[in-house]
Structure formats: structure tokens, C-alpha cells
Design a protein around this motif. Structure first.
Motif, PDB file in Angstrom:
ATOM      1  N   LEU A 268       0.852  -1.178   0.000  1.00 15.22           N
ATOM      2  CA  LEU A 268       0.000   0.000   0.000  1.00 15.22           C
ATOM      3  C   LEU A 268       0.892   1.234   0.000  1.00 15.22           C
ATOM      4  O   LEU A 268       1.918   1.262   0.679  1.00 15.22           O
ATOM      5  N   GLY A 269       0.476   2.246  -0.739  1.00 12.23           N
ATOM      6  CA  GLY A 269       1.235   3.490  -0.776  1.00 12.23           C
ATOM      7  C   GLY A 269       0.309   4.688  -0.744  1.00 12.23           C
ATOM      8  O   GLY A 269      -0.558   4.818  -1.614  1.00 12.23           O
ATOM      9  N   LEU A 270       0.448   5.521   0.261  1.00 12.78           N
ATOM     10  CA  LEU A 270      -0.348   6.739   0.330  1.00 12.78           C
ATOM     11  C   LEU A 270       0.330   7.774  -0.560  1.00 12.78           C
ATOM     12  O   LEU A 270       1.491   8.118  -0.341  1.00 12.78           O
ATOM     13  N   MET A 271      -0.393   8.223  -1.578  1.00 10.15           N
ATOM     14  CA  MET A 271       0.153   9.119  -2.594  1.00 10.15           C
ATOM     15  C   MET A 271      -0.454  10.516  -2.452  1.00 10.15           C
ATOM     16  O   MET A 271      -1.658  10.642  -2.264  1.00 10.15           O
ATOM     17  N   VAL A 272       0.365  11.528  -2.571  1.00 12.20           N
ATOM     18  CA  VAL A 272      -0.083  12.918  -2.466  1.00 12.20           C
ATOM     19  C   VAL A 272       0.178  13.612  -3.797  1.00 12.20           C
ATOM     20  O   VAL A 272       1.283  13.528  -4.339  1.00 12.20           O
ATOM     21  N   GLY A 273      -0.841  14.277  -4.315  1.00 13.78           N
ATOM     22  CA  GLY A 273      -0.695  14.998  -5.575  1.00 13.78           C
ATOM     23  C   GLY A 273      -0.960  14.145  -6.798  1.00 13.78           C
ATOM     24  O   GLY A 273      -0.620  14.532  -7.917  1.00 13.78           O
ATOM     25  N   THR A 274      -1.572  12.996  -6.622  1.00  7.11           N
ATOM     26  CA  THR A 274      -1.921  12.132  -7.750  1.00  7.11           C
ATOM     27  C   THR A 274      -2.961  12.831  -8.614  1.00  7.11           C
ATOM     28  O   THR A 274      -3.876  13.472  -8.100  1.00  7.11           O
ATOM     29  N   LYS A 275      -2.802  12.709  -9.919  1.00  8.44           N
ATOM     30  CA  LYS A 275      -3.732  13.378 -10.831  1.00  8.44           C
ATOM     31  C   LYS A 275      -4.161  12.413 -11.937  1.00  8.44           C
ATOM     32  O   LYS A 275      -3.345  11.964 -12.731  1.00  8.44           O
ATOM     33  N   PRO A 276      -5.465  12.086 -11.971  1.00  4.12           N
ATOM     34  CA  PRO A 276      -5.972  11.245 -13.067  1.00  4.12           C
ATOM     35  C   PRO A 276      -5.946  12.010 -14.394  1.00  4.12           C
ATOM     36  O   PRO A 276      -5.929  13.245 -14.411  1.00  4.12           O
ATOM     37  N   LYS A 277      -5.966  11.277 -15.484  1.00  2.00           N
ATOM     38  CA  LYS A 277      -6.029  11.899 -16.806  1.00  2.00           C
ATOM     39  C   LYS A 277      -7.352  12.659 -16.962  1.00  2.00           C
ATOM     40  O   LYS A 277      -8.378  12.254 -16.399  1.00  2.00           O
ATOM     41  N   ALA A 278      -7.326  13.724 -17.708  1.00  2.00           N
ATOM     42  CA  ALA A 278      -8.520  14.551 -17.922  1.00  2.00           C
ATOM     43  C   ALA A 278      -9.639  13.768 -18.600  1.00  2.00           C
ATOM     44  O   ALA A 278     -10.807  14.105 -18.451  1.00  2.00           O
ATOM     45  N   SER A 279      -9.307  12.711 -19.314  1.00  2.00           N
ATOM     46  CA  SER A 279     -10.312  11.925 -20.039  1.00  2.00           C
ATOM     47  C   SER A 279     -11.108  10.979 -19.140  1.00  2.00           C
ATOM     48  O   SER A 279     -12.072  10.374 -19.596  1.00  2.00           O
TER      49      SER A 279
ATOM     50  N   PRO B 235     -13.837   9.793 -16.376  1.00  2.00           N
ATOM     51  CA  PRO B 235     -15.159  10.338 -16.037  1.00  2.00           C
ATOM     52  C   PRO B 235     -15.163  11.104 -14.708  1.00  2.00           C
ATOM     53  O   PRO B 235     -14.509  10.701 -13.753  1.00  2.00           O
ATOM     54  N   SER B 236     -15.908  12.174 -14.681  1.00  2.00           N
ATOM     55  CA  SER B 236     -16.064  12.958 -13.460  1.00  2.00           C
ATOM     56  C   SER B 236     -16.729  12.086 -12.390  1.00  2.00           C
ATOM     57  O   SER B 236     -17.649  11.333 -12.680  1.00  2.00           O
ATOM     58  N   GLY B 237     -16.246  12.167 -11.174  1.00  2.00           N
ATOM     59  CA  GLY B 237     -16.814  11.388 -10.086  1.00  2.00           C
ATOM     60  C   GLY B 237     -16.205  10.006  -9.921  1.00  2.00           C
ATOM     61  O   GLY B 237     -16.505   9.308  -8.954  1.00  2.00           O
ATOM     62  N   GLN B 238     -15.347   9.585 -10.843  1.00  2.00           N
ATOM     63  CA  GLN B 238     -14.679   8.288 -10.721  1.00  2.00           C
ATOM     64  C   GLN B 238     -13.716   8.354  -9.545  1.00  2.00           C
ATOM     65  O   GLN B 238     -12.999   9.332  -9.382  1.00  2.00           O
ATOM     66  N   LEU B 239     -13.661   7.297  -8.716  1.00  2.00           N
ATOM     67  CA  LEU B 239     -12.817   7.294  -7.523  1.00  2.00           C
ATOM     68  C   LEU B 239     -11.691   6.258  -7.577  1.00  2.00           C
ATOM     69  O   LEU B 239     -10.717   6.373  -6.846  1.00  2.00           O
ATOM     70  N   TYR B 240     -11.819   5.231  -8.424  1.00  2.00           N
ATOM     71  CA  TYR B 240     -10.795   4.197  -8.550  1.00  2.00           C
ATOM     72  C   TYR B 240     -10.212   4.268  -9.956  1.00  2.00           C
ATOM     73  O   TYR B 240     -10.946   4.368 -10.938  1.00  2.00           O
ATOM     74  N   PHE B 241      -8.883   4.193 -10.030  1.00  2.00           N
ATOM     75  CA  PHE B 241      -8.197   4.367 -11.305  1.00  2.00           C
ATOM     76  C   PHE B 241      -7.156   3.279 -11.514  1.00  2.00           C
ATOM     77  O   PHE B 241      -6.408   2.936 -10.600  1.00  2.00           O
ATOM     78  N   GLN B 242      -7.113   2.755 -12.735  1.00  2.00           N
ATOM     79  CA  GLN B 242      -6.054   1.843 -13.151  1.00  2.00           C
ATOM     80  C   GLN B 242      -4.798   2.691 -13.396  1.00  2.00           C
ATOM     81  O   GLN B 242      -4.891   3.890 -13.664  1.00  2.00           O
ATOM     82  N   PRO B 243      -3.612   2.095 -13.341  1.00  2.00           N
ATOM     83  CA  PRO B 243      -2.384   2.865 -13.572  1.00  2.00           C
ATOM     84  C   PRO B 243      -2.387   3.652 -14.888  1.00  2.00           C
ATOM     85  O   PRO B 243      -1.892   4.779 -14.940  1.00  2.00           O
TER      86      PRO B 243
END
Length: 160
Positions: free
Chosen positions: A105-116, A118-126
Motif C-alpha cells: 500500500l502506498g499513500l500518494m499525495v498529488g496524484t492526478k488522473p487523466k482529464a479523459s 469520467p467525473s466522479g470516478q474514484l478508482y483508477f487503473q495505472p
């Protein structure tokens, strides 16, 4: 000798709280099932990231023997703010990382999903992540097999 004051620690907690906070989880290495490696402070990323989950809650807290938050390093209570302690909660959904073994497990700060994404998505693949962020906390743990009937939750208190 210089010290980091309580006000300075609160300022660090404030700065972190203002950023996006995610928990990355990964498979680690199968050899870890017989002996977990130590977590090197020089680490910058997980060994084998499966996904990132946005924090459900990030709140200020204070040490309290009767507190409702119980983590390995003690008990805490939620407070209005600001303190040098941040409580971070992550609630994964049933299908996040399904059929995988989680060993890191890694607590990440400043992670940014790609703009593409969906809004409201909470889980992201690498591959959905534009900016990984900074690894603030790393934990190697005995394997957790992700079963469809289980919703994983993780809680951390970070003290500055």
C-alpha cells in the motif's frame, strides 16, 4: 539544535490536506508471502501498482485514548482542525482489484488522473493516471486476496 515546532507541523499537515490524496495498492512480489521486506525510506513508488483509490475522508485528528479511530500506533479522535495529525480513510468497492493479491500500500499525495477519466470516478487503473504523485507512506503487508464479496477499507493517521 533546531526543532520542528508544533506550528510548523500543523503547517505541513495543512499543505498535505490541500492536495489530492490517493491510496495506491499493488501485488508486490510473491516471495513476500514467506517474508515481508522492510519498507525503505528511499522508495518512490510501489513495486507492482494495481490501482489508485481517492481518499474517502481526510480530516484532522488528535491523540485520544478514548478516540474512535484505532490504528497500530494509537487511538485518535476527529477534531475541527488544524492539528499535526491527518486521518485518511479509503473505502474500496467490491470490484476494485478483483481476484488480485494485495501486498503493498502506498499513500500518494498529488496524484492526478487523466482529464479523459469520467467525473466522479474514484478508482483508477495505472493507465488512467497522468501524474502518480509523491509516495508519502509505504506499507508491505501479508497478502490480501481480493474476493468479490469483500469491500476493503484502510485507515491511516499521518503525524507531522
Amino acid at each position: 539544535m533546531a526543532i520542528l515546532t508544533r506550528a510548523g507541523r500543523i503547517e505541513l499537515a495543512n499543505a498535505i490536506k490541500q492536495k489530492s490524496i490517493y491510496l495506491a495498492w499493488g501485488q508486490g512480489a510473491i516471495e513476500w508471502d514467506t517474508q515481508l521486506p522492510s519498507e525503505p525510506s528511499s522508495s518512490t513508488e510501489l513495486t507492482s501498482i494495481l490501482g489508485y483509490r481517492k481518499a474517502t475522508r481526510v480530516l484532522y485528528c488528535d491523540a485520544d485514548e478514548q478516540g474512535e479511530i484505532q490504528v497500530p500506533n494509537g487511538r485518535y479522535k476527529i477534531v475541527a482542525g488544524p492539528t499535526p495529525h491527518l486521518y485518511c480513510q479509503f473505502n474500496y468497492d467490491f470490484n476494485d482489484g478483483l481476484s488480485k493479491s494485495i501486498r503493498e500500500l502506498g499513500l500518494m499525495v498529488g496524484t492526478k488522473p487523466k482529464a479523459s477519466t469520467p467525473s466522479g470516478q474514484l478508482y483508477f487503473q495505472p493507465e488512467d493516471i497522468e501524474q502518480k504523485g509523491t509516495l508519502l507512506l509505504l506499507e508491505h503487508r501479508p497478502a490480501i486476496y481480493r474476493d468479490q464479496g469483500v469491500r476493503e477499507s484502510f485507515e491511516f493517521v499521518i503525524s507531522f
